[in-house]
Design a protein around this motif. Structure first.
Motif, PDB file in Angstrom:
ATOM      1  N   LEU A  31      27.965 -28.391 -30.635  1.00 46.91           N
ATOM      2  CA  LEU A  31      27.348 -29.648 -30.229  1.00 46.91           C
ATOM      3  C   LEU A  31      27.985 -30.164 -28.949  1.00 46.91           C
ATOM      4  O   LEU A  31      29.209 -30.209 -28.826  1.00 46.91           O
ATOM      5  CB  LEU A  31      27.495 -30.704 -31.330  1.00 46.91           C
ATOM      6  CG  LEU A  31      26.973 -32.105 -30.994  1.00 46.91           C
ATOM      7  CD1 LEU A  31      25.460 -32.094 -30.828  1.00 46.91           C
ATOM      8  CD2 LEU A  31      27.388 -33.120 -32.051  1.00 46.91           C
ATOM      9  N   ILE A  32      27.136 -30.542 -27.990  1.00 44.83           N
ATOM     10  CA  ILE A  32      27.575 -31.239 -26.784  1.00 44.83           C
ATOM     11  C   ILE A  32      27.007 -32.643 -26.861  1.00 44.83           C
ATOM     12  O   ILE A  32      25.790 -32.831 -26.983  1.00 44.83           O
ATOM     13  CB  ILE A  32      27.070 -30.549 -25.500  1.00 44.83           C
ATOM     14  CG1 ILE A  32      27.577 -29.111 -25.422  1.00 44.83           C
ATOM     15  CG2 ILE A  32      27.509 -31.332 -24.266  1.00 44.83           C
ATOM     16  CD1 ILE A  32      26.957 -28.313 -24.269  1.00 44.83           C
ATOM     17  N   THR A  33      27.868 -33.640 -26.800  1.00 45.61           N
ATOM     18  CA  THR A  33      27.411 -35.024 -26.830  1.00 45.61           C
ATOM     19  C   THR A  33      28.225 -35.832 -25.827  1.00 45.61           C
ATOM     20  O   THR A  33      29.051 -35.271 -25.100  1.00 45.61           O
ATOM     21  CB  THR A  33      27.518 -35.602 -28.253  1.00 45.61           C
ATOM     22  OG1 THR A  33      26.908 -36.894 -28.300  1.00 45.61           O
ATOM     23  CG2 THR A  33      28.970 -35.705 -28.712  1.00 45.61           C
ATOM     24  N   MET A  34      28.001 -37.131 -25.808  1.00 46.71           N
ATOM     25  CA  MET A  34      28.682 -37.956 -24.805  1.00 46.71           C
ATOM     26  C   MET A  34      29.045 -39.312 -25.392  1.00 46.71           C
ATOM     27  O   MET A  34      28.198 -39.989 -25.998  1.00 46.71           O
ATOM     28  CB  MET A  34      27.773 -38.138 -23.581  1.00 46.71           C
ATOM     29  CG  MET A  34      28.384 -38.967 -22.474  1.00 46.71           C
ATOM     30  SD  MET A  34      27.512 -38.801 -20.908  1.00 46.71           S
ATOM     31  CE  MET A  34      28.184 -37.253 -20.322  1.00 46.71           C
ATOM     32  N   ASP A  35      30.288 -39.681 -25.239  1.00 43.98           N
ATOM     33  CA  ASP A  35      30.795 -40.997 -25.647  1.00 43.98           C
ATOM     34  C   ASP A  35      30.321 -41.398 -27.037  1.00 43.98           C
ATOM     35  O   ASP A  35      29.558 -42.355 -27.208  1.00 43.98           O
ATOM     36  CB  ASP A  35      30.393 -42.065 -24.621  1.00 43.98           C
ATOM     37  CG  ASP A  35      31.230 -41.995 -23.350  1.00 43.98           C
ATOM     38  OD1 ASP A  35      32.389 -41.533 -23.434  1.00 43.98           O
ATOM     39  OD2 ASP A  35      30.737 -42.389 -22.286  1.00 43.98           O
ATOM     40  N   LEU A  36      30.776 -40.653 -28.037  1.00 48.49           N
ATOM     41  CA  LEU A  36      30.482 -41.019 -29.422  1.00 48.49           C
ATOM     42  C   LEU A  36      30.971 -42.433 -29.702  1.00 48.49           C
ATOM     43  O   LEU A  36      32.011 -42.855 -29.186  1.00 48.49           O
ATOM     44  CB  LEU A  36      31.162 -40.044 -30.388  1.00 48.49           C
ATOM     45  CG  LEU A  36      30.546 -38.647 -30.482  1.00 48.49           C
ATOM     46  CD1 LEU A  36      31.483 -37.720 -31.260  1.00 48.49           C
ATOM     47  CD2 LEU A  36      29.180 -38.691 -31.143  1.00 48.49           C
ATOM     48  N   HIS A  37      30.230 -43.154 -30.520  1.00 52.42           N
ATOM     49  CA  HIS A  37      30.599 -44.537 -30.817  1.00 52.42           C
ATOM     50  C   HIS A  37      32.003 -44.607 -31.419  1.00 52.42           C
ATOM     51  O   HIS A  37      32.768 -45.527 -31.124  1.00 52.42           O
ATOM     52  CB  HIS A  37      29.571 -45.141 -31.767  1.00 52.42           C
ATOM     53  CG  HIS A  37      29.770 -46.600 -32.016  1.00 52.42           C
ATOM     54  ND1 HIS A  37      29.801 -47.533 -30.998  1.00 52.42           N
ATOM     55  CD2 HIS A  37      29.973 -47.295 -33.166  1.00 52.42           C
ATOM     56  CE1 HIS A  37      30.003 -48.732 -31.507  1.00 52.42           C
ATOM     57  NE2 HIS A  37      30.113 -48.618 -32.815  1.00 52.42           N
ATOM     58  N   GLN A  38      32.333 -43.653 -32.270  1.00 51.91           N
ATOM     59  CA  GLN A  38      33.695 -43.478 -32.783  1.00 51.91           C
ATOM     60  C   GLN A  38      34.040 -42.008 -32.656  1.00 51.91           C
ATOM     61  O   GLN A  38      33.288 -41.157 -33.133  1.00 51.91           O
ATOM     62  CB  GLN A  38      33.794 -43.917 -34.247  1.00 51.91           C
ATOM     63  CG  GLN A  38      33.493 -45.385 -34.509  1.00 51.91           C
ATOM     64  CD  GLN A  38      34.594 -46.301 -34.000  1.00 51.91           C
ATOM     65  OE1 GLN A  38      35.723 -45.858 -33.779  1.00 51.91           O
ATOM     66  NE2 GLN A  38      34.272 -47.573 -33.822  1.00 51.91           N
ATOM     67  N   LYS A  39      35.156 -41.701 -32.010  1.00 55.44           N
ATOM     68  CA  LYS A  39      35.493 -40.292 -31.783  1.00 55.44           C
ATOM     69  C   LYS A  39      35.729 -39.536 -33.087  1.00 55.44           C
ATOM     70  O   LYS A  39      35.624 -38.310 -33.130  1.00 55.44           O
ATOM     71  CB  LYS A  39      36.718 -40.178 -30.872  1.00 55.44           C
ATOM     72  CG  LYS A  39      37.987 -40.800 -31.436  1.00 55.44           C
ATOM     73  CD  LYS A  39      39.129 -40.704 -30.440  1.00 55.44           C
ATOM     74  CE  LYS A  39      40.403 -41.330 -30.983  1.00 55.44           C
ATOM     75  NZ  LYS A  39      41.510 -41.271 -30.014  1.00 55.44           N
ATOM     76  N   GLU A  40      36.016 -40.270 -34.173  1.00 54.72           N
ATOM     77  CA  GLU A  40      36.238 -39.613 -35.462  1.00 54.72           C
ATOM     78  C   GLU A  40      34.980 -38.950 -36.010  1.00 54.72           C
ATOM     79  O   GLU A  40      35.053 -38.141 -36.938  1.00 54.72           O
ATOM     80  CB  GLU A  40      36.774 -40.624 -36.488  1.00 54.72           C
ATOM     81  CG  GLU A  40      38.200 -41.102 -36.232  1.00 54.72           C
ATOM     82  CD  GLU A  40      38.279 -42.150 -35.132  1.00 54.72           C
ATOM     83  OE1 GLU A  40      39.405 -42.462 -34.685  1.00 54.72           O
ATOM     84  OE2 GLU A  40      37.222 -42.645 -34.708  1.00 54.72           O
ATOM     85  N   ILE A  41      33.810 -39.267 -35.464  1.00 51.70           N
ATOM     86  CA  ILE A  41      32.563 -38.638 -35.895  1.00 51.70           C
ATOM     87  C   ILE A  41      32.635 -37.132 -35.703  1.00 51.70           C
ATOM     88  O   ILE A  41      31.989 -36.370 -36.433  1.00 51.70           O
ATOM     89  CB  ILE A  41      31.367 -39.236 -35.111  1.00 51.70           C
ATOM     90  CG1 ILE A  41      31.162 -40.712 -35.507  1.00 51.70           C
ATOM     91  CG2 ILE A  41      30.079 -38.452 -35.366  1.00 51.70           C
ATOM     92  CD1 ILE A  41      30.093 -41.431 -34.706  1.00 51.70           C
ATOM     93  N   GLN A  42      33.439 -36.667 -34.754  1.00 54.11           N
ATOM     94  CA  GLN A  42      33.603 -35.221 -34.546  1.00 54.11           C
ATOM     95  C   GLN A  42      34.068 -34.527 -35.830  1.00 54.11           C
ATOM     96  O   GLN A  42      33.724 -33.372 -36.066  1.00 54.11           O
ATOM     97  CB  GLN A  42      34.611 -34.963 -33.431  1.00 54.11           C
ATOM     98  CG  GLN A  42      34.161 -35.477 -32.070  1.00 54.11           C
ATOM     99  CD  GLN A  42      35.248 -35.354 -31.019  1.00 54.11           C
ATOM    100  OE1 GLN A  42      35.414 -34.320 -30.387  1.00 54.11           O
ATOM    101  NE2 GLN A  42      36.000 -36.420 -30.813  1.00 54.11           N
ATOM    102  N   GLY A  43      34.827 -35.243 -36.651  1.00 55.57           N
ATOM    103  CA  GLY A  43      35.329 -34.663 -37.892  1.00 55.57           C
ATOM    104  C   GLY A  43      34.263 -34.484 -38.953  1.00 55.57           C
ATOM    105  O   GLY A  43      34.508 -33.813 -39.968  1.00 55.57           O
ATOM    106  N   PHE A  44      33.077 -35.069 -38.752  1.00 55.82           N
ATOM    107  CA  PHE A  44      31.987 -34.891 -39.713  1.00 55.82           C
ATOM    108  C   PHE A  44      31.352 -33.508 -39.596  1.00 55.82           C
ATOM    109  O   PHE A  44      30.615 -33.096 -40.484  1.00 55.82           O
ATOM    110  CB  PHE A  44      30.898 -35.954 -39.503  1.00 55.82           C
ATOM    111  CG  PHE A  44      31.348 -37.357 -39.798  1.00 55.82           C
ATOM    112  CD1 PHE A  44      32.456 -37.603 -40.590  1.00 55.82           C
ATOM    113  CD2 PHE A  44      30.651 -38.437 -39.278  1.00 55.82           C
ATOM    114  CE1 PHE A  44      32.873 -38.899 -40.860  1.00 55.82           C
ATOM    115  CE2 PHE A  44      31.051 -39.740 -39.549  1.00 55.82           C
ATOM    116  CZ  PHE A  44      32.167 -39.961 -40.344  1.00 55.82           C
ATOM    117  N   PHE A  45      31.604 -32.815 -38.496  1.00 54.00           N
ATOM    118  CA  PHE A  45      31.006 -31.505 -38.251  1.00 54.00           C
ATOM    119  C   PHE A  45      31.991 -30.393 -38.627  1.00 54.00           C
ATOM    120  O   PHE A  45      33.202 -30.554 -38.491  1.00 54.00           O
ATOM    121  CB  PHE A  45      30.632 -31.357 -36.774  1.00 54.00           C
ATOM    122  CG  PHE A  45      29.512 -32.245 -36.317  1.00 54.00           C
ATOM    123  CD1 PHE A  45      28.208 -31.786 -36.277  1.00 54.00           C
ATOM    124  CD2 PHE A  45      29.766 -33.553 -35.912  1.00 54.00           C
ATOM    125  CE1 PHE A  45      27.176 -32.602 -35.851  1.00 54.00           C
ATOM    126  CE2 PHE A  45      28.739 -34.371 -35.480  1.00 54.00           C
ATOM    127  CZ  PHE A  45      27.436 -33.894 -35.458  1.00 54.00           C
TER     128      PHE A  45
END
Length: 364
Positions: free
Chosen positions: A142-156
């Motif tokens: 996944l390539i995304t930009m400025d997640l609202h909370q960087k911890e969302i990366q841990g959901f993947f």
């Protein structure tokens, strides 16, 4: 600051190994502008695919070229119909998976449902659900930009590259605001302000209008005042949580006689920005800018901005907002297709992504 010379860009963007396919998952033509910009920078043609809605509102995807053994990049920008946007992406990812694509990389500049990334009373963590659905459908990166909370990366359970738009917004400040050295960055917290790496003053705004996103809605942010109340069983007393009172909006820092630049990751409901702008005007700021990565600008946001004390709203093109710009000339757009296309090129060629993060702090 991330900046690649134009001569270097022209040289590197066409150097891509074979086997790259670029799709746009949008059935809405207004959402395909970013995809076309990325394809142009990469020097490739958009992949042939049909995405449309059946009369019964079901989404249908028909891939019209071979993707067997290829790196497939699916670009999906969020339209007003966010749920249809999600289904278009999931169906296309699954179609590529069943067509034996080597890898399937989602390019989702704005990750939908990112505000719903924490448990709220009897609610659910919707962004976790969405991450699981994408992985289950067959997404491999996944390539995304400025997640609202960087911890969302841990959901993947797949690699996630969370790119930053701040270098492009900083470039806009330096090139489009003549007296930017007299500006002060206004943010909700000192940490947010420090991400904007300019030698400018910093101000922090406190006491913004509390909304459903706040951690304090259900008392989980910190223990509020407790009051014992009689329970059903006479021998058992349960403390009752008393909601905190919202303090008035205040600004910590000197903004008198200066340009105030309010920064955030998302601008959707503009009420809090309007209230902040009024407070900054009262404190002596003579010009007010609002800068955000994702410009959702829902409902009557353009009209409210046009009638407000805000002088200019600057957002990137992670989300299409051409209609809002027609309604409000104060809205300006910064193009971020360059960093997305460079990320695609590097992933496809197996190159390091660290170059795109070289000025990003460890705590960001």
């Amino acid at each position: 600051m991330f900046c690649v010379p134009s001569t270097e860009i022209g040289a590197i963007m066409n150097i891509t190994k074979g086997g790259l396919v670029l799709f746009s998952a949008n059935s809405n033509s207004s959402c395909m502008e970013l995809s076309k910009r990325i394809a142009e920078r990469l020097g490739v043609e958009m992949g042939k695919v049909q995405v449309y809605q059946e009369p019964n509102r079901e989404t249908r995807v028909q891939i019209q070229e071979s993707v067997r053994g290829k790196d497939v990049f699916i670009i999906q920008t969020v339209s007003k119909d966010v749920n249809t946007t999600i289904m278009e992406l999931l169906i296309m990812v699954y179609a590529c998976k069943t067509s034996c694509a080597k890898s399937i990389i989602g390019v989702i500049p704005y990750f939908p449902y990112s505000k719903q990334c924490k448990m709220r009373k009897r609610g659910s963590i919707v962004s976790k659900l969405l991450a699981s659905m994408m992985c289950k459908a067959g997404l491999t990166h996944l390539i995304t930009m400025d997640l609202h909370q960087k911890e969302i990366q841990g959901f993947f359970n797949i690699p996630v590259d969370n790119l930053r738009a701040s270098p492009f917004l900083l470039q806009y400040i330096q090139e489009e605001i003549p007296d930017y050295r007299n500006a002060v960055i206004v943010a909700k917290s000192p940490a947010s302000a420090k991400r904007w790496r300019l030698r400018l003053g910093i101000a922090v705004i406190h006491g913004e209008a509390q909304d459903a996103e706040s951690d304090m809605v259900d008392g989980r942010h910190s223990p509020p005042t407790a009051k014992n109340v009689a329970a059903i069983h006479p021998s058992l007393e349960i403390p009752m949580l008393i909601p905190k009172e919202k303090p008035p909006i205040t600004v910590v820092g000197d903004v008198g006689g200066r340009i105030a630049i309010i920064v955030d990751d998302i601008i959707d409901d503009v009420d809090s920005f309007l209230a902040a702008a009024e407070t900054l005007k009262e404190r002596g700021a003579y010009k007010i800018f609002v800068m955000a990565t994702h410009g959702l600008l829902s409902s009557d946001a353009p009209r409210l901005i046009e009638e407000s004390a805000i002088d200019e709203v600057v957002v990137t093109n992670t989300i299409p907002h051409e209609i809002q710009k027609l309604q409000c000339p104060k809205i300006k757009t910064v193009d971020i297709s360059m960093i997305l296309s460079e990320a695609i090129r590097r992933i496809h060629n197996g190159e390091s992504m660290s170059y795109l993060f070289r000025n990003i702090g460890l705590d960001d």
